[in-house]
Every structure is written in C-alpha cells, then in structure tokens.
Write a protein that holds these residues in place. Structure first.
Motif, PDB file in Angstrom:
ATOM      1  N   ALA A 196       0.610  60.323   7.221  1.00 21.80           N
ATOM      2  CA  ALA A 196      -0.575  59.846   7.938  1.00 21.80           C
ATOM      3  C   ALA A 196      -0.222  59.427   9.356  1.00 21.80           C
ATOM      4  N   LEU A 197       0.918  58.760   9.511  1.00 26.04           N
ATOM      5  CA  LEU A 197       1.344  58.314  10.839  1.00 26.04           C
ATOM      6  C   LEU A 197       1.684  59.500  11.730  1.00 26.04           C
ATOM      7  N   ARG A 198       2.351  60.498  11.165  1.00 34.81           N
ATOM      8  CA  ARG A 198       2.726  61.668  11.986  1.00 34.81           C
ATOM      9  C   ARG A 198       1.484  62.418  12.483  1.00 34.81           C
ATOM     10  N   TYR A 199       0.492  62.638  11.635  1.00 35.37           N
ATOM     11  CA  TYR A 199      -0.713  63.341  12.062  1.00 35.37           C
ATOM     12  C   TYR A 199      -1.501  62.505  13.080  1.00 35.37           C
ATOM     13  N   ALA A 200      -1.558  61.194  12.863  1.00 32.08           N
ATOM     14  CA  ALA A 200      -2.268  60.328  13.810  1.00 32.08           C
ATOM     15  C   ALA A 200      -1.590  60.353  15.173  1.00 32.08           C
ATOM     16  N   ALA A 201      -0.260  60.335  15.184  1.00 31.04           N
ATOM     17  CA  ALA A 201       0.471  60.416  16.447  1.00 31.04           C
ATOM     18  C   ALA A 201       0.170  61.740  17.148  1.00 31.04           C
ATOM     19  N   ALA A 203      -2.526  63.414  17.090  1.00 28.86           N
ATOM     20  CA  ALA A 203      -3.869  63.388  17.681  1.00 28.86           C
ATOM     21  C   ALA A 203      -3.853  62.767  19.067  1.00 28.86           C
ATOM     22  N   LEU A 204      -2.784  62.022  19.395  1.00 26.32           N
ATOM     23  CA  LEU A 204      -2.632  61.409  20.714  1.00 26.32           C
ATOM     24  C   LEU A 204      -1.602  62.145  21.564  1.00 26.32           C
ATOM     25  N   GLY A 205      -1.068  63.241  21.056  1.00 27.23           N
ATOM     26  CA  GLY A 205      -0.029  63.959  21.782  1.00 27.23           C
ATOM     27  C   GLY A 205       1.334  63.314  21.666  1.00 27.23           C
ATOM     28  N   TRP A 206       1.510  62.428  20.695  1.00 30.60           N
ATOM     29  CA  TRP A 206       2.774  61.721  20.515  1.00 30.60           C
ATOM     30  C   TRP A 206       3.573  62.343  19.365  1.00 30.60           C
ATOM     31  N   ARG A 207       4.839  61.969  19.297  1.00 28.12           N
ATOM     32  CA  ARG A 207       5.679  62.393  18.192  1.00 28.12           C
ATOM     33  C   ARG A 207       6.229  61.160  17.481  1.00 28.12           C
ATOM     34  N   ALA A 208       6.730  61.381  16.295  1.00 24.71           N
ATOM     35  CA  ALA A 208       7.276  60.291  15.477  1.00 24.71           C
ATOM     36  C   ALA A 208       8.618  60.738  14.920  1.00 24.71           C
ATOM     37  N   THR A 209       9.569  59.793  14.853  1.00 31.10           N
ATOM     38  CA  THR A 209      10.916  60.106  14.370  1.00 31.10           C
ATOM     39  C   THR A 209      11.403  59.002  13.449  1.00 31.10           C
ATOM     40  N   LEU A 210      11.958  59.377  12.311  1.00 30.28           N
ATOM     41  CA  LEU A 210      12.570  58.391  11.419  1.00 30.28           C
ATOM     42  C   LEU A 210      13.809  57.800  12.067  1.00 30.28           C
ATOM     43  N   ILE A 245       8.002  55.798  17.714  1.00 32.09           N
ATOM     44  CA  ILE A 245       6.913  56.567  18.311  1.00 32.09           C
ATOM     45  C   ILE A 245       7.317  56.974  19.722  1.00 32.09           C
ATOM     46  N   ASP A 246       7.245  58.256  20.006  1.00 37.23           N
ATOM     47  CA  ASP A 246       7.588  58.782  21.325  1.00 37.23           C
ATOM     48  C   ASP A 246       6.298  59.207  22.011  1.00 37.23           C
ATOM     49  N   SER A 247       5.903  58.450  23.005  1.00 35.05           N
ATOM     50  CA  SER A 247       4.619  58.699  23.662  1.00 35.05           C
ATOM     51  C   SER A 247       4.745  59.640  24.853  1.00 35.05           C
ATOM     52  N   ALA A 248       5.932  60.111  25.165  1.00 36.26           N
ATOM     53  CA  ALA A 248       6.099  61.032  26.293  1.00 36.26           C
ATOM     54  C   ALA A 248       7.052  62.159  25.924  1.00 36.26           C
ATOM     55  N   PRO A 249       6.741  62.916  24.872  1.00 31.18           N
ATOM     56  CA  PRO A 249       7.686  63.932  24.401  1.00 31.18           C
ATOM     57  C   PRO A 249       7.927  65.065  25.379  1.00 31.18           C
ATOM     58  N   SER A 250       6.929  65.351  26.227  1.00 25.47           N
ATOM     59  CA  SER A 250       7.090  66.500  27.118  1.00 25.47           C
ATOM     60  C   SER A 250       8.044  66.215  28.267  1.00 25.47           C
ATOM     61  N   THR A 251       8.172  64.943  28.661  1.00 30.45           N
ATOM     62  CA  THR A 251       9.027  64.611  29.790  1.00 30.45           C
ATOM     63  C   THR A 251      10.349  64.010  29.377  1.00 30.45           C
ATOM     64  N   ASN A 252      10.489  63.672  28.110  1.00 29.59           N
ATOM     65  CA  ASN A 252      11.722  63.035  27.641  1.00 29.59           C
ATOM     66  C   ASN A 252      12.105  63.627  26.290  1.00 29.59           C
ATOM     67  N   PRO A 253      12.721  64.807  26.289  1.00 32.97           N
ATOM     68  CA  PRO A 253      12.973  65.493  25.021  1.00 32.97           C
ATOM     69  C   PRO A 253      13.972  64.791  24.126  1.00 32.97           C
ATOM     70  N   ALA A 254      14.767  63.901  24.658  1.00 30.38           N
ATOM     71  CA  ALA A 254      15.749  63.190  23.842  1.00 30.38           C
ATOM     72  C   ALA A 254      15.557  61.689  24.010  1.00 30.38           C
TER      73      ALA A 254
END
Length: 548
Positions: A196-201, A203-210, A245-254
């Motif tokens: 649920a958290l991954r899909y919600a993220a 929807a905002l263009g964010w990614r999630a990582t364990l 939660i990574d809110s800027a995946p396109s500019t910060n790949p790592a």
C-alpha cells in the motif's frame, strides 16, 4: 510449547514448532478463542494521550496520477516533500477509505487490507526538514488523519528533507479473533501495508526502499516501542520494518536510504501514553510471544538483479486514487462469471519480479510461487496450474510435487510467462474444501495458494519467517489492486488446511509450505450495507502537483 521447552530449542526450532502447531487440519482448527463477543472487540485505533497533534489535510482525490503511472518509476514528476504531500501519502496508504454500516453496526475500512478487518499494523513517520512537520517521530492516527508527536528531534542540520515510515504490529488485535495463528496474519498484513505504501508513493512520483541496517531491537528503540512508560499496562507493539521515502528519484538515483538519527533520548523529549485496546482479554496465547521473540533479528537483501522480462504492458486508464480508495475485499462472487484470458494473464504478469511497483521496494529474490486452481478463464481448461517465479524454484517444485503432473505450457500463454498446467480437472470442490469450506474459493474465477520456499530459508535466518509472509502479502496486494483496476475484486484467505493441501500437491517435506491463499472474480454486492465517507465533515483541500 511451554517456557522450559522453548528455552531448550533454537530460534529456528521454535519457528518450525509454531508453524506446525498453527496449521488448520481437516480434523481440527488451530487453537483459537471458543467464542467471540463482537461488542467487546479491541479498539481498532491506537492513539497516544499527551502528544501534540498535527491535523493533516485531505486531498488525495485531487491527484490525477493514473494507476499505470503510479506503478512505473519515473511515471510522473515527483511532488515536493511537504506536509501536504505527506498527508496524501498517508491517506492513500494507511488512511480510511470508507465507513460501513449494517443495522446498528458501524466499522471503518482502510487502504491497507487486513485479516478480518482487524488492522494490527501501526504506522510511524520519522521526519527531517519536511516543511510543515516538526522534526522527529510521529504516530499516524488513521481514524482522524493526524500525526501525534512522540519525540521531537533536536537535529538542526541543513540536510535535505527526508521521510521514513516505520511499521509495527499490535498482535492482540488479530489474536483476539484468530488465536495462535494470528502471528502469521500480522505478518501478511505487514506485506499488504508495504505494498500500500509503495503504490501510494508512486501516485506522488516517489519511490520507497526497505532499510536493511536495523535489527528488530534497534528499530523498536527508534520507534519508541521499547519505552515501558508509554506502554505500561497496555498491549505492546512488535517492530517490523522501516521504509525510506525518496521524493526526488529522478535527480538523485542513489539517495540516502540509511537509518535516520536516533530520536533524542532525554526523557523530557518523549511524550504520549498508549491507549488500552482491550480492557478484558479472555485468552492468552504464549506461542505468539515465543515465535515473536524467535524471529527477532534482521536480514540483508539477496537479490542479484531483476530478471530480463519484457516491460509490463499497462492497460488500465483508471486513476490511482480511484483504484486505491475503491479497493474492497469481496465477500461473495458471481459463480457464473468468466474471466477473459487477457485479464488473467495480465494479473499473472504483474506478479513477476520487475523493477516497478511494488517489486522495486523488495530487496529479496522471489521465494513465493503461486499454485492456481482455475475455474472459469476463457481459453484455459479448468485445473491446477503453477507460476514459479524463479528458474531454481521451477526445478525444485518439479522435484517436490506429484510425479504425474503435466508441466505443460497452455496454448496462447505469453512466451515470457513461466506458467504451466499441472492437471486438467474441475477443482472447485477441492478449492472450496481446502479453504476451510469457503464458497469464495470455488465461486471466483480462480483461487491460488502461495507456496513459499521454507525450510532452508528459516533454518538459516529465523527472522525471514516474517519476511516470507511479507512477500506473500505483497503478492496479495498486487492482486487486490490489479483486480480492482480490471473491474473485478479479490479476497485474501488466511484459513486453509495446510497439510491437506500439501498432500494433494504431493508435498511431503517442509521445503515448501503454503503461507497465504487468494481468490479473484466478479463480486456480488450486498445492498444492505451502507457506504459512508471516510472522513465525514473534514474539509478536502485542493492539491496541485508541484515538482520537487
């Protein structure tokens, strides 16, 4: 398992003993309460008295993101990390989706599914430099869509804004109804919550990582779950996992996915007393505490890379918000409805290990492999089928399952799908019987059993008993949302006859074990039950997607 006996057992032995004793059989069900008084069920909402509270805006309904975009990394430009967008994230992952009424009874539904709608999973956020949110640890109270400040952080660094989500389980919520088997259900619910958290993220263009750098003890301290003053005389919580939660995946790949700074340990910085959920518990289940202790620890991801499957073809044009907030567990199915082959193969395709939602949040190689009981799918003979999610598992399953199975790929199966027919047969009676005689397993278009690689994994690291259930819950969450996007419904099934199913499949060892069942079809809606808004009277704020 008495205390003296468990002290002489290794953690892995305790897990194996727990798993064996909590199996349902055709002759008896696992130990559970003999009666239920629904008027005295535990409070479904944990809250902390004495905390500063921050009310969050509602506005997920204004998000235009399609479900296909939410599933695809980089599908939309990421929204800025602010209190408003964090509110949308929590609304779509752990918030209420509706209230239901039937006669004098009223109950809430949430975006993260739960066995029996009992919701043992609690969510905490750790914030750093997020505009509008005080730095520190907060508990999310889904009933009111607000944050409770458990610990203020004194970190004055100018680092970029960051957010972490911690999950815990209140095991008594499930044990109240399901007895000793409840620990299993709590872990499945964690997997659903992670999905649920991954899909919600998305929807905002964010990614999630364990986050892998924490032991269970360290995570409990980070989330304040080990503080006896806050939980004195009330039900405790088990620390489960932490997601960055990574809110800027396109500019910060790592990005930095490590552990946030430990909250200020000064007692004056902490606030809040947890509420009592059940003032008159009638049962105790020591086996749950024993397996909980035996599965403390941590694990590191074992994924080498994603397999080279073709990109997932996105077919649904539905909005992510509509799919997520509209998801329900079907109670009854239309036993005459036939599913199209395209829809069926689409659902299977979404279960493969790809770098898109939700599998890009998962650090481990696939260990869950569905066995399908197909009833009514166009172009497919009724029967038993398998979807091994790794090549090694396909070989292992072939050695473990019955020697007279076919292992044939059905005609018109997409070339990349590792989908094979084991047996042509009308398996509706078998499916219903194996799922505790429940009609939903035979009336849907198909039912499935999630077989898990088991013995060797748990022996090597008992903590992974939790993680295997999380993976099964993730598969279930994919089926829930993809079925919803296709205009159908799914239902998770936790009650099934473990070893009777194994015997039918020819499994004679514990190399593989069934951890979760599921079924999908066209739902029949009970018009007697009223659906009411999730947050009546709350003002919904318009939301603009502002790139980070």
């Amino acid at each position: 398992m008495n205390v003296a006996a468990t002290q002489a057992l290794s953690p892995a032995d305790i897990v194996f003993a727990y798993h064996a004793r909590t199996k349902h059989t055709l002759k008896r069900y696992a130990a559970g309460p003999e009666t239920l008084d629904w008027d005295t069920q535990p409070n479904p909402f944990r809250e902390f008295a004495g905390c500063a509270r921050t009310e969050l805006d509602l506005g997920a309904d204004q998000l235009a993101t399609s479900f296909a975009q939410a599933c695809t990394p980089g599908g939309i430009a990421p929204a800025a990390l602010t209190i408003e967008t964090v509110g949308k994230l929590l609304e779509l992952s752990f918030g209420l989706s509706a209230w239901k009424e039937y006669g004098p009874d009223r109950w809430a539904l949430r975006c993260n599914p739960s066995s029996g709608n009992l919701h043992p999973t609690e969510a905490y956020i750790l914030s750093r430099n997020v505009p509008g949110i005080i730095d520190g640890l907060h508990h999310y109270l889904s009933r009111d869509h607000l944050l409770e400040l458990r610990c203020r952080s004194n970190d004055q660094s100018g680092a970029p804004g960051r957010l972490w989500i911690g999950l815990s389980s209140v095991q008594w919520r499930e044990a109240w109804k399901y007895g000793e088997r409840a620990f299993r259900y709590c872990q499945l619910d964690v997997g659903h919550a992670l999905g649920a958290l991954r899909y919600a993220a998305g929807a905002l263009g964010w990614r999630a990582t364990l986050v892998e750098d924490l032991t269970s003890t360290e995570l409990a301290a980070l989330l304040g779950l080990d503080r006896t003053d806050a939980f004195s005389g009330v039900e405790g919580e088990d620390a489960e996992l932490l997601i960055a939660i990574d809110s800027a995946p396109s500019t910060n790949p790592a990005p930095e996915h490590g552990v946030p700074g430990t909250p200020e340990s000064d007692r004056n910085q902490w606030a809040g007393q947890a509420n009592l959920l059940d003032p008159h518990p009638l049962y105790r289940w020591p086996a749950i505490g024993q397996v909980s202790q035996a599965t403390q620890g941590r694990g590191s991801g074992l994924r080498s890379d994603f397999p080279n499957y073709p990109p997932l073809q996105q077919s649904s044009e539905a909005r992510a918000t509509d799919v997520i907030l509209g998801r329900r567990s079907a109670q009854r199915f239309d036993s005459k409805f036939r599913m199209s082959a395209d829809t069926f193969y689409r659902l299977l395709d979404c279960l493969l290990d790809r770098p898109n939602a939700p599998w890009d949040v998962w650090n481990f190689a696939p260990c869950i492999h569905p066995i399908f009981f197909v009833h009514r799918v166009d172009g497919l003979d009724p029967g038993v089928y398998a979807l091994p999610r790794s090549t090694a598992a396909a070989h292992a399953l072939r050695r473990q399952l019955r020697g007279d199975f076919e292992w044939q790929t059905p005609e018109r199966t997409p070339a990349h799908l590792p989908f094979v027919r084991l047996l042509r047969t009308d398996c509706r009676v078998i499916a219903r019987t194996m799922n505790c005689h429940q009609a939903i397993a035979s009336d849907g278009c198909f039912a499935l059993s999630m077989l898990s690689e088991f013995d060797s994994i748990v022996s090597a690291n008992p903590w992974r008993y939790r993680q295997l259930h999380w993976e099964a819950g993730l598969l279930g969450h994919v089926l829930y949302l993809e079925a919803e996007a296709a205009g159908l419904r799914g239902t998770g099934i936790g009650c099934y006859f473990d070893d009777a199913l194994h015997e039918i499949l020819g499994i004679a060892t514990t190399q593989f074990q069934a951890l979760y069942h599921f079924t999908v079809g066209r739902p029949l809606i009970d018009g007697r039950i009223s659906t009411l808004p999730a947050y009546p009277g709350r003002r919904i704020q318009p939301f603009k997607e502002t790139p980070a």
